[in-house]
Write a protein that holds these residues in place. Structure first.
Motif, PDB file in Angstrom:
ATOM      1  N   ASP A  90       0.815  -1.212   0.000  1.00 36.71           N
ATOM      2  CA  ASP A  90       0.000   0.000   0.000  1.00 36.71           C
ATOM      3  C   ASP A  90       0.853   1.269   0.000  1.00 36.71           C
ATOM      4  O   ASP A  90       1.304   1.715   1.044  1.00 36.71           O
ATOM      5  N   SER A  91       1.098   1.818  -1.178  1.00 38.92           N
ATOM      6  CA  SER A  91       1.690   3.152  -1.328  1.00 38.92           C
ATOM      7  C   SER A  91       1.753   3.478  -2.811  1.00 38.92           C
ATOM      8  O   SER A  91       1.621   2.589  -3.661  1.00 38.92           O
ATOM      9  N   ASP A  92       1.969   4.741  -3.148  1.00 36.70           N
ATOM     10  CA  ASP A  92       1.900   5.197  -4.538  1.00 36.70           C
ATOM     11  C   ASP A  92       3.210   4.935  -5.280  1.00 36.70           C
ATOM     12  O   ASP A  92       3.899   5.860  -5.728  1.00 36.70           O
ATOM     13  N   VAL A  93       3.543   3.656  -5.437  1.00 35.94           N
ATOM     14  CA  VAL A  93       4.793   3.259  -6.077  1.00 35.94           C
ATOM     15  C   VAL A  93       4.808   3.644  -7.555  1.00 35.94           C
ATOM     16  O   VAL A  93       5.856   3.984  -8.104  1.00 35.94           O
ATOM     17  N   LEU A  94       3.643   3.619  -8.214  1.00 37.60           N
ATOM     18  CA  LEU A  94       3.592   3.987  -9.630  1.00 37.60           C
ATOM     19  C   LEU A  94       4.158   5.389  -9.839  1.00 37.60           C
ATOM     20  O   LEU A  94       5.003   5.602 -10.719  1.00 37.60           O
ATOM     21  N   LEU A  95       3.732   6.340  -9.036  1.00 36.39           N
ATOM     22  CA  LEU A  95       4.202   7.722  -9.179  1.00 36.39           C
ATOM     23  C   LEU A  95       5.686   7.823  -8.834  1.00 36.39           C
ATOM     24  O   LEU A  95       6.440   8.549  -9.482  1.00 36.39           O
ATOM     25  N   TRP A  96       6.105   7.076  -7.808  1.00 36.23           N
ATOM     26  CA  TRP A  96       7.495   7.124  -7.367  1.00 36.23           C
ATOM     27  C   TRP A  96       8.424   6.555  -8.444  1.00 36.23           C
ATOM     28  O   TRP A  96       9.455   7.154  -8.774  1.00 36.23           O
ATOM     29  N   VAL A  97       8.050   5.415  -9.029  1.00 37.07           N
ATOM     30  CA  VAL A  97       8.890   4.811 -10.067  1.00 37.07           C
ATOM     31  C   VAL A  97       8.941   5.709 -11.300  1.00 37.07           C
ATOM     32  O   VAL A  97       9.996   5.865 -11.923  1.00 37.07           O
ATOM     33  N   ARG A  98       7.819   6.300 -11.653  1.00 41.94           N
ATOM     34  CA  ARG A  98       7.825   7.232 -12.792  1.00 41.94           C
ATOM     35  C   ARG A  98       8.783   8.390 -12.541  1.00 41.94           C
ATOM     36  O   ARG A  98       9.505   8.822 -13.455  1.00 41.94           O
ATOM     37  N   ALA A  99       8.804   8.895 -11.325  1.00 37.94           N
ATOM     38  CA  ALA A  99       9.691  10.007 -11.003  1.00 37.94           C
ATOM     39  C   ALA A  99      11.156   9.588 -11.074  1.00 37.94           C
ATOM     40  O   ALA A  99      11.999  10.313 -11.628  1.00 37.94           O
ATOM     41  N   ILE A 100      11.490   8.415 -10.527  1.00 36.28           N
ATOM     42  CA  ILE A 100      12.866   7.917 -10.568  1.00 36.28           C
ATOM     43  C   ILE A 100      13.305   7.698 -12.016  1.00 36.28           C
ATOM     44  O   ILE A 100      14.427   8.044 -12.414  1.00 36.28           O
ATOM     45  N   ALA A 101      12.402   7.121 -12.811  1.00 33.42           N
ATOM     46  CA  ALA A 101      12.723   6.870 -14.221  1.00 33.42           C
ATOM     47  C   ALA A 101      12.990   8.176 -14.959  1.00 33.42           C
ATOM     48  O   ALA A 101      13.924   8.261 -15.773  1.00 33.42           O
ATOM     49  N   ALA A 102      12.201   9.190 -14.674  1.00 35.49           N
ATOM     50  CA  ALA A 102      12.369  10.483 -15.356  1.00 35.49           C
ATOM     51  C   ALA A 102      13.649  11.180 -14.909  1.00 35.49           C
ATOM     52  O   ALA A 102      14.417  11.683 -15.737  1.00 35.49           O
TER      53      ALA A 102
END
Length: 208
Positions: free
Chosen positions: A101-113
């Protein structure tokens, strides 16, 4: 028959079906089926997919084969735990993170960018259903065939069950062991639930 929910990854998660003691004993002595669709997937695909996944976790993934899952803690830049998903490798350049439970999708997108990784990061139409308990393998065999017994722990295989597309993994959040059925078409959730319930009747299956 669900009686209680919690909120998990912005979704309702069923946590009780009216009798916690019965549900607990079913898990310990027989077999239970769990709606864990809230265990969302973060899909990472592209030429830099493996490099990004290895960047996200301190776990050494150099020998992770296609068709294999791994438990992978995800840490922030200071080494603090962000999430602890199971990672599934579907192809050389294709991974799922099956998240808590956490917003990993947004976090991974940020790391990738920020790192300039050549990947796409999406949430696919995938919703897991778990079969857990001492009789879980019996249910899975009755449902899918003898081949499921050959899956090693944290191994998985893509398949179809009467036109229901699945990834079947030997894993799950219980000491008793079992399987997770990653449904790849949300419109067929009720059909999958009914098939699992039917296959589990001889073994005392019930929800939990």
């Amino acid at each position: 028959g669900v009686t209680h929910f919690t909120i998990y990854n912005h979704m309702f998660m069923p946590v009780c079906y009216g009798n916690p003691e019965t549900e607990y004993l079913r898990l310990i002595e027989k077999v239970a089926m769990w709606d864990v669709a809230v265990q969302r997937q973060v899909e990472i695909r592209g030429p830099d997919a493996e490099r990004l996944v290895r960047y996200l976790t301190p776990r050494d993934l150099k020998d992770c084969a296609i068709g294999k899952g791994k438990y992978v803690p995800l840490c922030d830049h200071q080494g603090r735990l962000v999430n602890d998903p199971v990672m599934l490798r579907l192809a050389e350049d294709w991974f799922w993170l099956s998240i808590a439970d956490s917003d990993v999708l947004l976090w991974v997108r940020a790391i990738a960018a920020e790192g300039g990784f050549d990947v796409s990061v999406q949430e696919p139409d995938v919703s897991p259903l778990a079969i857990q308990g001492p009789r879980a393998e019996d249910v899975a065999r009755n449902l899918l065939g003898d081949w499921v017994c050959k899956l090693k722990y944290f191994g998985f295989q893509e398949t179809e069950l009467n036109d229901i597309p699945l990834v079947v993994a030997r894993s799950g959040w219980s000491k008793q062991g079992g399987f997770e059925l990653y449904l790849r078409d949300g419109a067929k959730g009720t059909a999958l639930w009914d098939r699992v319930k039917e296959a589990g009747v001889p073994f005392g299956i019930g929800p939990g």
